[in-house]
Structures are given as C-alpha cells and as structure tokens.
Design an enzyme around this catalytic site. Structure first.
Site, PDB file in Angstrom:
ATOM      1  N   TYR A 322      28.360  40.825  38.812  1.00  0.00           N
ATOM      2  CA  TYR A 322      28.576  41.700  39.957  1.00  0.00           C
ATOM      3  C   TYR A 322      27.346  42.508  40.360  1.00  0.00           C
ATOM      4  O   TYR A 322      27.082  42.688  41.541  1.00  0.00           O
ATOM      5  CB  TYR A 322      29.716  42.697  39.659  1.00  0.00           C
ATOM      6  CG  TYR A 322      31.072  42.056  39.595  1.00  0.00           C
ATOM      7  CD1 TYR A 322      31.873  41.954  40.733  1.00  0.00           C
ATOM      8  CD2 TYR A 322      31.551  41.525  38.411  1.00  0.00           C
ATOM      9  CE1 TYR A 322      33.114  41.362  40.681  1.00  0.00           C
ATOM     10  CE2 TYR A 322      32.799  40.925  38.345  1.00  0.00           C
ATOM     11  CZ  TYR A 322      33.572  40.838  39.488  1.00  0.00           C
ATOM     12  OH  TYR A 322      34.796  40.241  39.443  1.00  0.00           O
ATOM     13  N   GLU A 377      33.466  34.750  37.968  1.00  0.00           N
ATOM     14  CA  GLU A 377      33.756  35.872  38.872  1.00  0.00           C
ATOM     15  C   GLU A 377      32.468  36.324  39.543  1.00  0.00           C
ATOM     16  O   GLU A 377      31.412  36.374  38.914  1.00  0.00           O
ATOM     17  CB  GLU A 377      34.342  37.090  38.128  1.00  0.00           C
ATOM     18  CG  GLU A 377      35.769  36.942  37.703  1.00  0.00           C
ATOM     19  CD  GLU A 377      36.296  38.180  36.974  1.00  0.00           C
ATOM     20  OE1 GLU A 377      35.787  39.292  37.249  1.00  0.00           O
ATOM     21  OE2 GLU A 377      37.193  38.021  36.133  1.00  0.00           O
ATOM     22  N   TRP A 415      35.585  36.544  43.236  1.00  0.00           N
ATOM     23  CA  TRP A 415      36.539  37.594  42.897  1.00  0.00           C
ATOM     24  C   TRP A 415      36.655  38.505  44.105  1.00  0.00           C
ATOM     25  O   TRP A 415      35.720  39.195  44.427  1.00  0.00           O
ATOM     26  CB  TRP A 415      36.097  38.388  41.665  1.00  0.00           C
ATOM     27  CG  TRP A 415      37.177  39.359  41.284  1.00  0.00           C
ATOM     28  CD1 TRP A 415      37.326  40.632  41.751  1.00  0.00           C
ATOM     29  CD2 TRP A 415      38.282  39.099  40.420  1.00  0.00           C
ATOM     30  NE1 TRP A 415      38.465  41.181  41.241  1.00  0.00           N
ATOM     31  CE2 TRP A 415      39.064  40.271  40.425  1.00  0.00           C
ATOM     32  CE3 TRP A 415      38.688  37.994  39.665  1.00  0.00           C
ATOM     33  CZ2 TRP A 415      40.246  40.362  39.676  1.00  0.00           C
ATOM     34  CZ3 TRP A 415      39.842  38.098  38.927  1.00  0.00           C
ATOM     35  CH2 TRP A 415      40.616  39.277  38.934  1.00  0.00           C
ATOM     36  N   GLU A 422      42.912  47.231  40.810  1.00  0.00           N
ATOM     37  CA  GLU A 422      41.593  47.212  40.172  1.00  0.00           C
ATOM     38  C   GLU A 422      41.560  48.156  38.961  1.00  0.00           C
ATOM     39  O   GLU A 422      40.790  49.100  38.897  1.00  0.00           O
ATOM     40  CB  GLU A 422      40.509  47.550  41.202  1.00  0.00           C
ATOM     41  CG  GLU A 422      39.074  47.511  40.707  1.00  0.00           C
ATOM     42  CD  GLU A 422      38.659  46.218  40.019  1.00  0.00           C
ATOM     43  OE1 GLU A 422      39.207  45.153  40.343  1.00  0.00           O
ATOM     44  OE2 GLU A 422      37.797  46.298  39.130  1.00  0.00           O
TER      45      GLU A 422
END
Lengths: 467, 213
Positions: A322, A377, A415, A422
């Site tokens: 991420y 992800e 994702w 979350e």
C-alpha cells in the site's frame, strides 16, 4: 553530477529508486505486456464484507479502551457490512463488470465452526457454490483461510498466543481444503502475519489489545508456523486440479510489505529503518527461504527455530502493498522510531504516502526468493473516488515494469472490490472499486471512476468485461 | 605578579607543546546510507559539505579545547532521504599527551519529523610515543556510533562498532596547510553507512608531519 552518483551507487551495489511519479501512464497499453494467464482481480475478506459475523472481532467492536475510546474509531460495528454473504450473486456481477479473471475472498472460520465440535456443512456448501460460480464465470478463486478473525472459542483458549490454535487451524484448513479443493487451486493460508502481530500485540489496537514486544514476536512466529501447517494440510487434502494446470494446490500466504525510507542521511535514521524493515518485511520471506523463524527482541526473546514443513511450504509469495513510511530515529519515543509521511507527499484518505515505486521495488526484491508472486492486495482509501484511477494505473504500471524486467508476477488483486469494514478505522475509509451505501438496507453498490480504468486494463489483457 | 607569570608562560621556551592546536577545515564528500535485505540492498546517496574548527587555548586557560563541525547533507536524487544540516559542538581539555572533548551533535532536517535529532558526542585521544589512540562516540557529526582509531604519523586506521572501519590520511601541502581524507563505513545489523570526505586543513601545525590530530 547525477551520472557520477549513479555510477557510484552502482559500484556500491545499491539499487536506486526508480522515478515513476508524474509519468503519464498510457492506459491503452497498460497490461498488454503482462504474461498470458495473468490474473487480474479484486480482493475482499469475510469479516469486512460478509455481515452478521460472530467472532473475536465482533467482541472487540463492542468494547472500549481503558480511557473510554471505542475500539473502532468511528464507533461503528461491522454489523451487516456489505451483506456479501447474502449478496454473492450481486458481487459476482461486479467482478464480471470489471472483467476480472480472479477473485480473492476469505473463509469465515467462525461461521463454519462456531463451536469446536460443530461444523456447519451448509456454510461449507455455500462457499463451495461461490467457487463453482466463480469458476463458471471464468474467475479463478483464491481462498484465504485466515484473514485476522478467529472463532470466539479459539480466542477464548488463547488465540494465536496458544500452540493449541495451531492444531485447530491445521484441522480447519484440512477440512476446508477437502470441501473446496474440487474448485479451488489457489490457497492463501494466512493474511499478513506481521500486521496482525503488530496491531494486536504491539500497538494493542486490534484484538486482543495487548502491548508486548515479546508476544508480538511470538504471535508472528506462530502465524508463520500456522502457514506451514496449513500448507501441508491443504496439499494433503486438495488433490483435485480444478484449473487443469497440473497442480491441484498452489499455496502461499499474503505478506504485507512497506517501504521503510530513512528520513535523512543520518546513520541513526538508516539504522532504525533497517531494523524496522528486517522485522516487518523480511521475517516472513526469510522463513520461506530458510525454513526457520528468526526473531529477536533484545533482552526478551531470541528465537531461532526450525519449523518442520516450513521450507518448501510456499508455492508463491503473496504481496500486499500500500504505502511507504519515512523513518526517523527519535530517542524520546519508547520505540526509538517515528514513522511519518513528509509534508507535500501525495496521500490517500488515511494519510498514507502514495508511492507506486514501492511496488516495483518490492517486486524486484522478493523476486530474488525464486517464488512466483501474486500481488494479493493493493489499493487506496479514497472517499471521493478521484484518486483511485491514477493510483490503480500507476501501480499496475510499476508491476508491468517489474514483470518486463523478469519478475515472475502472476496476478494482481485490487483491494478492494467493495467499500468495507476497515477494521479499527470502521466504515470511514473507502477502499472499494464499487462504492457501497452503508445507510441503506440494500447496501447498494455504485461504480467508482476506477472501474473504467480496471476494465480498460482487463481488455488489454484480452479479457471481456461485461457491458 | 600575575602579569609576570603570564609573561613567563607566554615566552617560556620550555613550555611543552599540547597534543592539539588550532585548526580549521573545509571539505566535500559523499555519503551513503541504506540497508540490506535478502541478498540485495537499498540505499540513498548524498553530497556532503563540511566546515570545522578547533580552538586550543595555549596560554590563557591553557588546554581548554573547543571544536565545532558543521555539515550539510544534500541528496542529489529526489524522493529519498531529505537534506539535512548537522552541527557538533564540543568542549574539553587538551594536555600534552591527551585530549578529551564532549558535547552534543544536532541534526536538523526541515521535512523530517521530528526535525531535530540530538545526540551526545565524545572524542578522546591519547598519544604514546609515535602512536595515537583515538576513541569517539557519535563522532564525525554523529555518523560513527563508536570508533577506536590508531594513528601513526599522517595515517590512521580504526574500528567502527559494531562492524566497520575508518581510515584517515593527510598530506602536507605547505607549512600550515594540508589535505585530509577520511573514509568510514560500517554495518549495524542490516544497516549500512559509508562516508568519504576530503578536506583542506589549515592551522599552525596543519602542515607538520604527524601534526595535528
């Protein structure tokens, strides 16, 4: 001067940072250079989307920290979530609309086995039916066995602090693989062992809310061992080659990795960033490489353990990526470290640095392990949905560049398919390609702008998004 | 009486020379920080600019020593480490065979959080005949966590903890001017730090063999 530095860096063996930011990504070409059979999909997890769960997380959601703050920032509870347990057909249509050829979802252990001696066959059948329908739609299912949540009875016996959980998890994985193996070949044993250990046992912001360096390391070790045991059990139980590629089961785990950037050229900043990277990014891949779990907490724990079955337990490495953290040594902080995003950097809705170069760097790095990689992800909290198209394009561009340089990357799962619960942040951050109306009982799904981006890439891959 | 004593000290040819004397230096260099992982390494490079000065009182308050070093670290490639400025300020005492200074080193970076990083720093030196032993903690503006260096004449070779080395060398250019090179590199767990600086040095003994460390 720049050339001189590049030369010097090359002499030192340093891999220099690529510059992808600001580069125009040609969407009409994106994905065309990826290998045939590349999996382009989306991901979810059971607790975040299914709704009406009853597990250790639902207990956590109902309680508060000692100072009165709710465990979930916005005070919400997972509740009905996106109601995906009852709306799978609807979600399947979303995947078809995307043109996805893969879907990563997780199995809710607490739903299948709410008590130790109770196995709900109707739930197993429903999950099997999902896999059947996905496969019929040309969508490869990737099944995650453990995605953060535990049945209450497992948590009550110590959860991941207990060796007994390894036994229970191994039996669960075996039974699951036996039931779903006819339709599922891609198995993800454990999602993000490092994140679960840090959030739950170091920071104490996830269940069970502990703050112990020693427990953090022990739980991380146990989750890696859980992977090894589950991998063995799945391979033994899943003998059916659903996709006829000659392998009935491809087993791996989803490893969350971040870029830890020393804040400055200070030796201390570099040292703290290095130690953080070694613990957070390297422990899992070192375990895959050596078959040993090696973790050290000075003065508290020095673990170097060979785990039977760990070596060779990875058929692939799943990479969840991420963001990047800048790391500053801070002697006034108990952890001697402060992680932050510098002013001026592009950020997502949670304040995370948007750094597509990081995906490229991590793919190159983990390619050295000699395992195929799936990006299990990658996504962005983006409440308005305006940032997601660029985020998606830039990260796929980074992936494609790594692939063009020889990295064996076989899939990308965005994702997420839908906005969802979350974890500690509740429903405020929105990660979905499809926006969900959490106020309405129908949990209406609406396309975000990034769906068009995804569909274009799918077309470039030779897939056929539904109109 | 006091004035007479000062005059005697100032003019006495028998006054032994202190281990160190005044010196100023200005230099340029390169540094690299990074870490290794699974067989590879990531790193960041910076251009270093250094100005330093040392004052050693030889008459009034004889032996009182102060040193200061100002360094600028400028990464030429964007997106990695941020530019920073370091300042080391130390004070102490220098005798005929030893010197000991201590103080603090602060590193400031506008975009870092926190912006200021403050560390203690020490440097001790002992001369035994032709050999000098130098020990430092967060020396070289904080870039060497701990080192022990042996110097003979114009050259020095040191150990940097936990695993590293330090090399210094000086060549004389004129009576009071020299050129000094310092290189250090060390590993701490999987972290790697390397630095090379070349400085022009000037002072009463800067051009002397073995002269002014």
């Amino acid at each position: 001067m720049r050339r001189l530095f590049l030369l010097w860096a090359a002499c030192l063996g340093c891999e220099l940072r690529p510059q992808l930011a600001g580069r125009e990504v040609d969407l009409s070409e994106l994905g065309k250079r990826l290998r045939p059979g590349f999996l382009l999909g989306a991901a979810t997890s059971s607790h975040q989307v299914e709704g009406n769960n009853s597990n250790d997380w639902t207990d956590w959601e109902e309680t508060s920290f000692e100072d009165g703050r709710p465990h979930i920032e916005d005070g919400s509870r997972s509740g009905l979530a996106t109601d995906s347990y009852s709306r799978f057909e609807e979600d399947l249509q979303l995947l078809r609309r995307l043109g996805a050829n893969a879907y990563r979802f997780s199995i809710e252990w607490s739903r299948l086995q709410p008590e130790e001696n109770l196995w709900r066959e109707e739930v197993a059948n429903r999950y099997l039916q999902w896999a059947i329908e996905l496969r019929q739609a040309g969508i490869e299912p990737m099944v995650t066995v453990h995605h953060f949540t535990l049945p209450k009875w497992v948590a009550a016996r110590g959860g991941w602090e207990s060796d007994g959980t390894l036994e229970h998890f191994e039996r669960f994985a075996s039974r699951l693989a036996g039931r779903l193996g006819s339709e599922v070949d891609l198995w993800c044993t454990v999602n993000e062992p490092n994140v679960q250990a840090v959030q739950g046992y170091l920071l104490g912001i996830w269940p069970p809310g502990k703050q112990s360096n020693r427990d953090t390391a022990l739980v991380m070790a146990r989750l890696i061992e859980a992977h090894a045991r589950a991998a063995k059990a799945i391979r033994a139980a899943d003998r059916q080659d659903a996709d006829h590629d000659g392998k009935p089961a491809m087993v791996g785990l989803a490893h969350h990795a971040r870029i830890f950037q020393p804040a400055t050229g200070s030796a201390l900043d570099a040292s703290v960033a290095a130690l953080t990277d070694d613990f957070f990014n390297e422990t899992v891949v070192r375990a895959a490489r050596t078959g040993r779990i090696q973790l050290s907490v000075p003065g508290q724990l020095d673990l170097d353990k060979e785990v039977p079955g760990l070596l060779g337990s990875f058929d692939y490495l799943g990479l969840n990526y991420y963001t990047r953290d800048h790391v500053r040594a801070d002697l006034s902080d108990p952890s001697f470290s402060h992680q932050y995003v510098p002013e001026g950097r592009p950020r997502n809705g949670l304040g995370w640095d948007i750094y597509p170069e990081g995906l490229y760097l991590l793919l190159r790095r983990f390619a050295r392990e000699g395992l195929p990689i799936y990006v299990t992800e990658n996504g962005i909290a983006d409440n308005g949905g305006e940032q997601r198209p660029t985020y998606l394009a830039e990260h796929l561009f980074a992936l494609e560049r790594a692939a063009s340089e020889g990295v064996d990357v076989r899939g990308y799962f965005h994702w997420s398919l839908l906005d969802n619960f979350e974890w500690a942040e509740g429903y405020e951050p929105r990660f979905g390609l499809f926006r969900v109306d959490f106020d309405g009982p129908e949990r209406t799904r609406t396309e975000t702008q990034a769906v068009d981006t995804f569909r274009q890439v799918a077309r470039n891959l030779g897939l056929s998004p539904a109109p | 009486m006091g004035a007479l004593l000062c005059l005697l000290l100032a003019t006495s040819p028998a006054t032994p020379e202190l281990l160190l004397s005044h010196e100023g230096a200005m230099g340029l260099g390169l540094s690299g920080v990074g870490y290794t992982h699974g067989g590879g390494r990531w790193g960041d490079l910076s251009l270093e600019r250094v100005v330093s000065a040392r004052l050693v009182f030889e008459r009034f308050l004889r032996g009182l020593t102060a040193d200061a070093s100002l360094g600028q670290s400028l990464p030429p490639l964007g997106g990695g480490v941020a530019p920073s400025t370091s300042l080391s300020l130390r004070a102490g005492y220098t005798g005929e065979r030893f010197s000991l200074v201590g103080g603090a080193v602060g590193q400031y970076s506008l975009s870092a959080q926190p912006r200021l990083q403050l560390l203690p720093t020490f440097r001790a030196q002992l001369r035994l005949g032709e050999l000098s032993f130098v020990a430092g903690v967060f020396d070289y503006r904080g870039q060497a966590p701990a080192h022990l260096t042996f110097e003979v004449g114009d050259f020095g070779l040191g150990y940097v903890a936990p695993m590293g080395a330090l090399v210094t060398g000086r060549i004389r250019l004129a009576e009071h001017v020299g050129l000094e090179a310092t290189a250090l590199a060390f590993r701490l767990a999987n972290a790697e730090v390397a630095m090379l600086t070349i400085s022009a040095v000037a002072g009463p003994r800067s051009g002397r063999a073995g002269g002014n460390r």
